[in-house]
Design an enzyme around this catalytic site. Structure first.
Site, PDB file in Angstrom:
ATOM      1  N   GLN A  79      15.533   2.930  95.164  1.00  0.00           N
ATOM      2  CA  GLN A  79      15.941   4.331  95.112  1.00  0.00           C
ATOM      3  C   GLN A  79      17.326   4.558  95.695  1.00  0.00           C
ATOM      4  O   GLN A  79      17.679   5.670  96.079  1.00  0.00           O
ATOM      5  CB  GLN A  79      14.920   5.203  95.848  1.00  0.00           C
ATOM      6  CG  GLN A  79      13.601   5.274  95.112  1.00  0.00           C
ATOM      7  CD  GLN A  79      12.678   6.290  95.743  1.00  0.00           C
ATOM      8  OE1 GLN A  79      12.867   7.494  95.616  1.00  0.00           O
ATOM      9  NE2 GLN A  79      11.656   5.806  96.433  1.00  0.00           N
ATOM     10  N   ARG A 134       9.227  11.015  90.083  1.00  0.00           N
ATOM     11  CA  ARG A 134       8.989  12.366  90.608  1.00  0.00           C
ATOM     12  C   ARG A 134       7.706  12.938  90.028  1.00  0.00           C
ATOM     13  O   ARG A 134       7.147  13.892  90.553  1.00  0.00           O
ATOM     14  CB  ARG A 134      10.133  13.335  90.241  1.00  0.00           C
ATOM     15  CG  ARG A 134      11.497  13.044  90.802  1.00  0.00           C
ATOM     16  CD  ARG A 134      11.507  12.765  92.257  1.00  0.00           C
ATOM     17  NE  ARG A 134      11.417  11.315  92.486  1.00  0.00           N
ATOM     18  CZ  ARG A 134      11.059  10.767  93.623  1.00  0.00           C
ATOM     19  NH1 ARG A 134      10.727  11.513  94.639  1.00  0.00           N
ATOM     20  NH2 ARG A 134      10.982   9.451  93.765  1.00  0.00           N
ATOM     21  N   LYS A 159       6.082   7.659 102.901  1.00  0.00           N
ATOM     22  CA  LYS A 159       7.013   7.249 103.949  1.00  0.00           C
ATOM     23  C   LYS A 159       7.234   8.360 104.978  1.00  0.00           C
ATOM     24  O   LYS A 159       7.348   8.083 106.160  1.00  0.00           O
ATOM     25  CB  LYS A 159       8.338   6.797 103.348  1.00  0.00           C
ATOM     26  CG  LYS A 159       9.203   7.907 102.825  1.00  0.00           C
ATOM     27  CD  LYS A 159      10.474   7.352 102.204  1.00  0.00           C
ATOM     28  CE  LYS A 159      11.174   8.412 101.384  1.00  0.00           C
ATOM     29  NZ  LYS A 159      11.691   9.527 102.172  1.00  0.00           N
ATOM     30  N   THR A 160       7.259   9.596 104.484  1.00  0.00           N
ATOM     31  CA  THR A 160       7.436  10.697 105.435  1.00  0.00           C
ATOM     32  C   THR A 160       6.238  10.758 106.375  1.00  0.00           C
ATOM     33  O   THR A 160       6.381  10.998 107.573  1.00  0.00           O
ATOM     34  CB  THR A 160       7.597  12.030 104.688  1.00  0.00           C
ATOM     35  OG1 THR A 160       8.617  11.869 103.702  1.00  0.00           O
ATOM     36  CG2 THR A 160       8.015  13.129 105.634  1.00  0.00           C
ATOM     37  N   ASP A 185      15.413   7.557 108.074  1.00  0.00           N
ATOM     38  CA  ASP A 185      14.811   7.783 106.762  1.00  0.00           C
ATOM     39  C   ASP A 185      15.820   7.400 105.675  1.00  0.00           C
ATOM     40  O   ASP A 185      17.020   7.435 105.915  1.00  0.00           O
ATOM     41  CB  ASP A 185      14.465   9.273 106.648  1.00  0.00           C
ATOM     42  CG  ASP A 185      13.576   9.552 105.461  1.00  0.00           C
ATOM     43  OD1 ASP A 185      12.987   8.593 104.922  1.00  0.00           O
ATOM     44  OD2 ASP A 185      13.471  10.729 105.062  1.00  0.00           O
ATOM     45  N   GLU A 186      15.343   7.068 104.491  1.00  0.00           N
ATOM     46  CA  GLU A 186      16.235   6.741 103.365  1.00  0.00           C
ATOM     47  C   GLU A 186      17.311   5.736 103.789  1.00  0.00           C
ATOM     48  O   GLU A 186      18.494   5.899 103.503  1.00  0.00           O
ATOM     49  CB  GLU A 186      16.915   8.010 102.821  1.00  0.00           C
ATOM     50  CG  GLU A 186      15.979   9.130 102.444  1.00  0.00           C
ATOM     51  CD  GLU A 186      15.327   8.937 101.081  1.00  0.00           C
ATOM     52  OE1 GLU A 186      15.400   7.815 100.529  1.00  0.00           O
ATOM     53  OE2 GLU A 186      14.715   9.898 100.574  1.00  0.00           O
TER      54      GLU A 186
END
Length: 665
Positions: free
Chosen positions: A244, A596, A30-31, A213-214
DNA sequence: TGGTTAGTCGTTTTT
DNA sequence: CGACTAACCA
């Protein structure tokens, strides 16, 4: 550049037709999408960088994004690009527009410790629980954009009325200090934009394309800010993952994902499901666990990075044994792979869990860094120094006054402060101003007054100089004048003075650099510093050390080998969450932890642990039972339990074959 | 006024 | 068990 993207990623980058929502699973890049889209907007769509704003939730994420965009485009093309957190963006807006709200532009920002102090004074209590819950309720009101007046009018019960009154007096106190809290940084811009359309228009013109973002972590106010800025054109891209969402407790509203579809019927929804981070088994576990939650958007992560090792579950009797076994595994794995410590992360639910690990790490001489937990900015010695700077920037900041006038000790004690405080309150002026008032001077003896006056004169002199002189040298001079280093060495318990002084030196170095690079005065820097947990992560990258982190703080990061410890009922899921029916969010936390891991994942729990000094029997987490048994190996021993045999060879073969088939190999 | 000490209290997560 | 506070003495 676009060829480096997969099909949906590319689609997300080039879509400029209107509002766009990218549902990006963990590790799906996504980044990369956001950074590439920024580059695309500038390079291909011909937008000016200064009209683009990328908004994140943490400074760390903002910094990383800034760096990654920097690698895509030359510096000149990125001039004026906004990459910041919601809070920093709000701060920037408010510094410019403060006068519309009756605040002076040099307002201070109160951290939660200061805020807690105010609440505790208002309630005349030291009950931490009560203070905490009051703060969180006020925060919720703010995040739902309910003003003190509205809260008073809406109050239905005695309790709500009390809360509304507290909210009102808290807010009045903040105003008297010319200070804002974290929530105000978002709430006030929204208020401002609604009351002053011309100001909104100015900012809409400035920030023409937003990337958020997020997005699943936005609260109601933040979403309103986005909506206002995006305006009718709705030119924005929101990137998020409902699985998330782990910040509901601080007001984040997953429903914002659904609202986006409702508010923008033309919303383009793009899903990223290919994971580039983890091996298949890890993803199977992640999918299995999160599969127990109701779904907003159907989404299934997959990867072609190979099957990977089974997930290891380590059982142990006590928390000490747990730490020992985890570190045994970690060390032997590192030895066998001849790898780096920094390939390993140990994740846990609550900060306090780090201590036991830390102790043993120290005993074994394993290098480690703790991220999350107490930030640099929270360290006492840093807050001491910053209190001076805050006071220099804004002399109405009474908490800063109290802190700096008493550290180091300079002969001003509680009695004098009390007198000063009550005088200031009756005259309705700040502590600082009260010192210079005739009425106060006669209330105290010369021996008490002298140090106060000296202190304020000193601050006055600093104020004059802080606007023009170079920041770094001036700060050094200040530290010398107050003899701060000596003070630290006289108080070198419980942490050694060297470490504290080193932190202060780091702060000085950072401010000096800031002052030189951006040609900013000390005042300028101080006004933005409150939101910057600056040195966080600075050496983290170049030091070879195991990372210790809370699950919350680990979001967005990845590690080859992950240990997830304390996987027990009442810890993960946390007791309070079980009691308040928030287990789904805890499950998402588990999901974040699992995802992670790149190569191996080890989960551990123990049979009993000390809680408030008492031994307590603990049960393995319900989430452990949600893991696919065929992907898990259990080892270690629990009191009374025999080690459980792993699957038979045949079983494993069959499972592996099935797995390979499933991931299309 | 300020530092020391003996009690007390109690552990989610963070911008 | 350890961090933090409120009374206590120098």
């Amino acid at each position: 550049m676009l060829h480096l993207l997969n099909t949906p990623q590319r689609e997300a980058v080039v879509y400029l037709g209107g509002p766009c929502l990218v549902l990006a699973g963990a590790g799906s890049g996504k980044t990369r999408v956001i950074t590439q889209k920024i580059a695309y907007l500038i390079e291909k769509a011909g937008m000016n960088a200064k009209n683009i704003a990328a908004i994140t939730f943490t400074n760390k994420a903002a910094r990383e994004m800034q760096e990654r965009v920097g690698a895509l485009l030359p510096k000149e093309m990125l001039k004026g690009l906004t990459v910041s957190t919601f809070h920093s963006l709000g701060l920037k807006m408010l510094r410019e527009e403060a006068r519309h709200l009756g605040y002076k532009p040099q307002f201070s920002i109160l951290d939660s410790a200061d805020a807690a102090k105010i609440i505790s004074e208002q309630l005349v209590t030291t009950d931490k629980q009560l203070i905490r819950s009051s703060m969180s309720q006020i925060s919720m009101l703010k995040n739902d954009r309910i003003s003190p007046d509205k809260a008073l009018a809406m109050a239905q019960s005695e309790g709500e009325l009390q809360l509304a009154k507290l909210y009102r007096s808290y807010q009045d106190t903040l105003f008297a200090y010319q200070a804002l809290d974290f929530d105000d940084l978002i709430r006030l811009p929204v208020d401002l934009f609604e009351a002053h359309p011309e100001v909104l228009e100015k900012w809409q013109n400035r920030l023409r394309y937003l990337l958020v973002d997020e997005y699943q972590d936005t609260n109601t106010t933040q979403y309103q800010l986005v909506k206002l800025l995006a305006g009718v054109t709705g030119l924005f891209t929101a990137v998020g993952d409902d699985d998330q969402s782990i910040y509901a407790w601080r007001g984040a509203n997953v429903d914002n994902l659904r609202l986006l579809q409702e508010d923008f019927p033309k919303l383009q929804v793009i899903k990223l499901e290919q994971n580039y981070r983890s091996m298949a088994r890890i993803l199977r576990c992640a999918n299995a666990v999160i599969g127990n939650n109701p779904k907003l958007f159907e989404k299934k992560l997959w990867s072609d990075l190979g099957v990977g090792d089974p997930i290891m579950v380590i059982e142990s009797k006590t928390e000490e044994e747990e730490a020992a076994m985890v570190l045994d595994h970690l060390e032997s794995s590192r030895f066998l792979s001849n790898g780096k410590y920094s390939n390993y992360a140990i994740l846990y639910r609550g900060n306090h869990q780090a201590r036991i690990i830390e102790k043993q790490m120290w005993g074994r001489r394993i290098p480690y860094v703790i991220s999350g937990g107490q930030s640099f900015y929270d360290k006492a010695e840093i807050k001491d120094v910053l209190a001076y700077l805050r006071l220099i920037a804004n002399e109405d900041d009474d908490p800063a006054f109290i802190r700096s006038v008493t550290t180091p000790k300079r002969g001003v004690g509680n009695v004098t402060l009390e007198k000063l405080g009550s005088y200031a309150a009756t005259r309705n002026v700040s502590f600082f101003a009260a010192v210079y008032e005739e009425g106060f001077i006669h209330q105290v003896q010369a021996a008490q007054y002298e140090p106060l006056r000296l202190f304020c004169d000193f601050i006055n002199r600093m104020q004059d100089r802080a606007a023009k002189e170079p920041a770094g040298p001036l700060l050094n001079e200040l530290l010398l004048a107050i003899d701060f280093e000596t003070w630290l060495y006289e108080n070198d318990e419980p942490r050694p003075a060297e470490a504290k002084w080193k932190n202060v030196q780091d702060l000085v170095a950072w401010i000096t650099k800031k002052g030189e690079e951006d040609d900013k005065s000390l005042i300028d820097i101080v006004q933005t510093i409150a939101l910057i947990t600056m040195l966080e992560g600075r050496d983290e990258e170049d030091v070879d050390a195991v990372k210790l982190s809370t699950l919350h703080a680990s979001k967005g990061l990845e590690y080859p080998h992950v240990f997830l410890i304390g996987c027990e009922e009442n810890i993960l899921p946390h007791q309070n969450s079980i009691e308040s029916n928030m287990v789904e969010e805890e499950r998402r936390l588990m999901y974040v932890g699992i995802t992670r891991a790149q190569r191996t994942l080890t989960i551990s729990y123990c049979g009993k642990r000390r809680r408030a000094g008492e031994w307590q029997i603990t049960e393995p987490s319900r989430f452990l039972k949600e893991l696919p048994p065929e992907d898990v190996i259990i080892s270690g021993r629990l009191a009374g339990d025999k080690p459980k045999p792993a699957m038979s060879k045949e079983e494993r073969k069959a499972k592996n074959a099935e797995l390979m088939a499933r991931i299309g190999k």
